[in-house]
Motif scaffolding. Structure first.
Motif, mmCIF file in Angstrom:
data_model
loop_
_atom_site.group_PDB
_atom_site.id
_atom_site.type_symbol
_atom_site.label_atom_id
_atom_site.label_comp_id
_atom_site.label_asym_id
_atom_site.label_seq_id
_atom_site.Cartn_x
_atom_site.Cartn_y
_atom_site.Cartn_z
ATOM 1 N N VAL A 106 5.284 21.963 -10.813
ATOM 2 C CA VAL A 106 6.707 21.634 -10.415
ATOM 3 C C VAL A 106 6.785 20.154 -10.237
ATOM 4 C CG1 VAL A 106 8.435 22.158 -8.474
ATOM 5 C CG2 VAL A 106 6.679 23.851 -8.961
ATOM 6 N N ALA A 107 5.754 19.579 -9.743
ATOM 7 C CA ALA A 107 5.717 18.107 -9.654
ATOM 8 C C ALA A 107 5.571 17.382 -10.789
ATOM 9 C CB ALA A 107 4.700 17.738 -8.569
ATOM 10 N N GLY A 108 5.104 17.881 -11.941
ATOM 11 C CA GLY A 108 4.941 17.193 -13.369
ATOM 12 C C GLY A 108 3.835 16.433 -13.265
ATOM 13 N N GLY A 109 2.855 16.715 -12.370
ATOM 14 C CA GLY A 109 1.485 15.946 -12.290
ATOM 15 C C GLY A 109 0.769 16.348 -11.177
ATOM 16 N N ALA A 110 -0.550 16.150 -11.066
ATOM 17 C CA ALA A 110 -1.358 16.579 -10.061
ATOM 18 C C ALA A 110 -1.381 15.625 -9.001
ATOM 19 C CB ALA A 110 -2.841 16.410 -10.731
ATOM 20 N N GLU A 111 -0.762 14.419 -9.007
ATOM 21 C CA GLU A 111 -0.596 13.711 -7.661
ATOM 22 C C GLU A 111 0.237 12.548 -7.962
ATOM 23 O OE1 GLU A 111 -4.961 12.575 -7.501
ATOM 24 O OE2 GLU A 111 -4.381 10.368 -8.564
ATOM 25 N N MET A 128 0.768 -1.193 0.218
ATOM 26 C CA MET A 128 0.025 0.083 -0.042
ATOM 27 C C MET A 128 0.765 1.320 -0.214
ATOM 28 S SD MET A 128 -3.275 -0.181 -0.033
ATOM 29 C CE MET A 128 -4.134 1.037 1.045
ATOM 30 N N THR A 129 0.471 2.145 -0.582
ATOM 31 C CA THR A 129 1.071 3.679 -0.643
ATOM 32 C C THR A 129 0.140 4.589 -0.087
ATOM 33 O OG1 THR A 129 0.106 4.015 -2.742
ATOM 34 C CG2 THR A 129 2.124 2.832 -2.745
ATOM 35 N N ALA A 130 0.850 5.860 0.095
ATOM 36 C CA ALA A 130 0.324 6.964 0.396
ATOM 37 C C ALA A 130 0.351 7.807 -0.800
ATOM 38 C CB ALA A 130 0.895 7.634 1.394
ATOM 39 N N ARG A 131 -0.479 8.928 -0.888
ATOM 40 C CA ARG A 131 -0.641 9.828 -1.977
ATOM 41 C C ARG A 131 -0.483 11.177 -1.619
ATOM 42 N NH1 ARG A 131 -5.085 8.840 -6.269
ATOM 43 N NH2 ARG A 131 -3.856 6.931 -6.609
ATOM 44 N N LEU A 132 0.446 11.906 -2.502
ATOM 45 C CA LEU A 132 0.715 13.409 -2.427
ATOM 46 C C LEU A 132 -0.298 13.879 -3.685
ATOM 47 C CD1 LEU A 132 4.548 13.706 -1.911
ATOM 48 C CD2 LEU A 132 2.582 13.259 -0.256
ATOM 49 N N VAL A 133 -0.918 15.111 -3.332
ATOM 50 C CA VAL A 133 -1.758 15.898 -4.271
ATOM 51 C C VAL A 133 -1.185 17.342 -4.429
ATOM 52 C CG1 VAL A 133 -3.902 16.795 -4.705
ATOM 53 C CG2 VAL A 133 -3.829 14.305 -3.710
ATOM 54 N N PHE A 134 -1.008 17.697 -5.501
ATOM 55 C CA PHE A 134 -0.383 19.123 -5.791
ATOM 56 C C PHE A 134 -1.314 19.987 -6.346
ATOM 57 C CE2 PHE A 134 2.783 15.488 -6.518
ATOM 58 C CZ PHE A 134 3.465 15.714 -5.382
ATOM 59 N N LEU A 135 -1.552 21.109 -5.887
ATOM 60 C CA LEU A 135 -2.595 21.981 -6.302
ATOM 61 C C LEU A 135 -1.594 23.429 -6.890
ATOM 62 C CD1 LEU A 135 -5.606 21.655 -6.005
ATOM 63 C CD2 LEU A 135 -4.301 20.272 -4.272
ATOM 64 N N GLY A 136 -2.823 23.944 -7.896
ATOM 65 C CA GLY A 136 -2.173 25.172 -8.448
ATOM 66 C C GLY A 136 -0.577 24.723 -9.200
ATOM 67 N N ARG A 137 0.133 25.892 -8.977
ATOM 68 C CA ARG A 137 1.505 25.724 -9.685
ATOM 69 C C ARG A 137 2.415 24.527 -9.139
ATOM 70 N NH1 ARG A 137 5.268 27.421 -6.405
ATOM 71 N NH2 ARG A 137 4.344 28.891 -4.427
ATOM 72 N N LEU A 138 2.008 24.022 -8.140
ATOM 73 C CA LEU A 138 3.022 23.041 -7.716
ATOM 74 C C LEU A 138 2.541 21.877 -8.544
ATOM 75 C CD1 LEU A 138 2.088 23.154 -3.674
ATOM 76 C CD2 LEU A 138 4.071 23.913 -5.089
ATOM 77 N N GLU A 139 1.587 21.707 -9.236
ATOM 78 C CA GLU A 139 1.470 20.633 -10.160
ATOM 79 C C GLU A 139 2.428 20.694 -11.210
ATOM 80 O OE1 GLU A 139 -2.444 20.376 -11.750
ATOM 81 O OE2 GLU A 139 -1.720 19.659 -13.563
#
Lengths: 79, 147, 147, 79
Positions: free
Chosen positions: A14-19, A1-12
């Motif tokens: 930087v992360a190259g994706g919404a989650e 099992m994993t955990a999930r990070l979610v990136f809103l706005g411009r952080l998406e």
């Protein structure tokens, strides 16, 4: 099992994706596994966090468990 | 129903919404509305993202604050998410109150707080490139009027 | 047409007027409207008298002031005269501008000046008796905000 | 031929009608011909006057001619 990070706005961008799925564990360890520029952006002082949909008042001591979702919320720009 | 707060994923028709609001509040002395639309200033598309666990609950809380603070008989608060083209409606707020000043203040307050404290993130596409919109100092100045 | 100013002797339909205004200003960033209606607070009838040589020209001048001061793309200003029953619309003002604050300020200013400086006299009938309404100190306080 | 006085707002109640035809002449003489309570009400400092539809800045020196219309405008209460 994993955990999930979610990136809103411009952080998406930087992360190259919404989650992103990550290995559960202390937040410090999770951030250390990310690209440094992303980790720095997520730790910006105006970025707020919501754990499983609930805003977190204190940044310290967060440990992600399997199935947790941690969202990073930069300053808003709506309306 | 005093509070009508909705987060909409597709286009809404401001005239229809205002028609329903006017019909529901024909006994109110004053009704103020604000319609925000995407300007035709060069951007091709606007996209509004939100964070589902917080956005609508936050809007409902803001609406209740307005209703209580200005003794409104009704408050309408609609906000789009997703992609919009120039001319498309983005946000519609309407406040019904016994007196004019209450209705003006409530609509103004609701918009200031939707802009600066609600969980929306906006980006626009110009010449094929998407850009995130940063909040403007102006937006925070709006908030400061209410404390 | 930037300015749409009318003095109306019979009932108007706010929804229809707003539909036309929204349609004419779909490229404006912000549209603020105020609708004033006769309250159902015990008065049976409201009557608005005016002085024809001055009233409409004064409204047009006020509209032009608003358009110039806030760079509006459009201003709608409708005012009833004659007798009205509870719930009937009395006044409708709508301002379209590139930005939200301009539209809010213009509609607010227009209403303050329609209330306190336009040539209307209001009386109401309660329990069969007509009473002229005197201006309230509050109305002048509204004006003072703009100087 | 006569001149006409027009009474707006509550002045209509004091005058007992929305308008009244009077004998032309200096305003002082016209007012002297009216009931004293009406003359006093018309001379209230917040009452403005319009001669043939045009606001008058100065109260002095008005002489009504045949066909003239003088309107008395008390403080407004619109909107």
């Amino acid at each position: 099992m994993t955990a999930r990070l979610v990136f809103l706005g411009r952080l998406e961008d930087v992360a190259g994706g919404a989650e992103r799925d990550v290995t559960p564990g202390p937040l410090e360890a999770v951030l250390a596994s990310l690209a440094p520029d992303l980790a720095v952006a997520l730790l910006g002082e105006r970025v707020r966090m919501a754990l499983n949909g609930v805003l977190i008042a204190e940044r310290g001591g967060i440990v992600l468990r399997a199935g947790d979702e941690l969202a990073f919320l930069p300053p808003v720009s709506g309306g | 129903m005093a509070q009508d707060v909705r987060l909409l994923e597709s286009r809404f028709v401001p005239t229809d919404e205002m028609a329903a609001f006017y019909a529901a509040h024909s006994a109110s002395g004053g009704i103020v509305s604000f319609l925000g639309q995407m300007r035709g200033d060069g951007a091709e598309l606007l996209e509004l993202r939100h964070f589902a666990p917080l956005t609508l609950p936050g809007m409902r809380e803001l609406a209740q604050t307005c209703i209580t603070r200005w003794q409104l008989s009704g408050l309408l608060m609609l906000h789009r998410t997703g992609q919009m083209a120039p001319g498309e409606p983005i946000v519609l707020v309407a406040a019904a109150a016994p007196h004019r000043r209450q209705a003006f203040a409530a609509a103004d307050y609701a918009m200031d707080h939707l802009k600066s404290e609600s969980w929306f993130w906006k980006r626009e596409r110009r010449a094929g490139q998407w850009h995130w919109i940063e909040p403007r100092a102006d937006d925070y100045a709006g908030l400061a009027r209410w404390v």
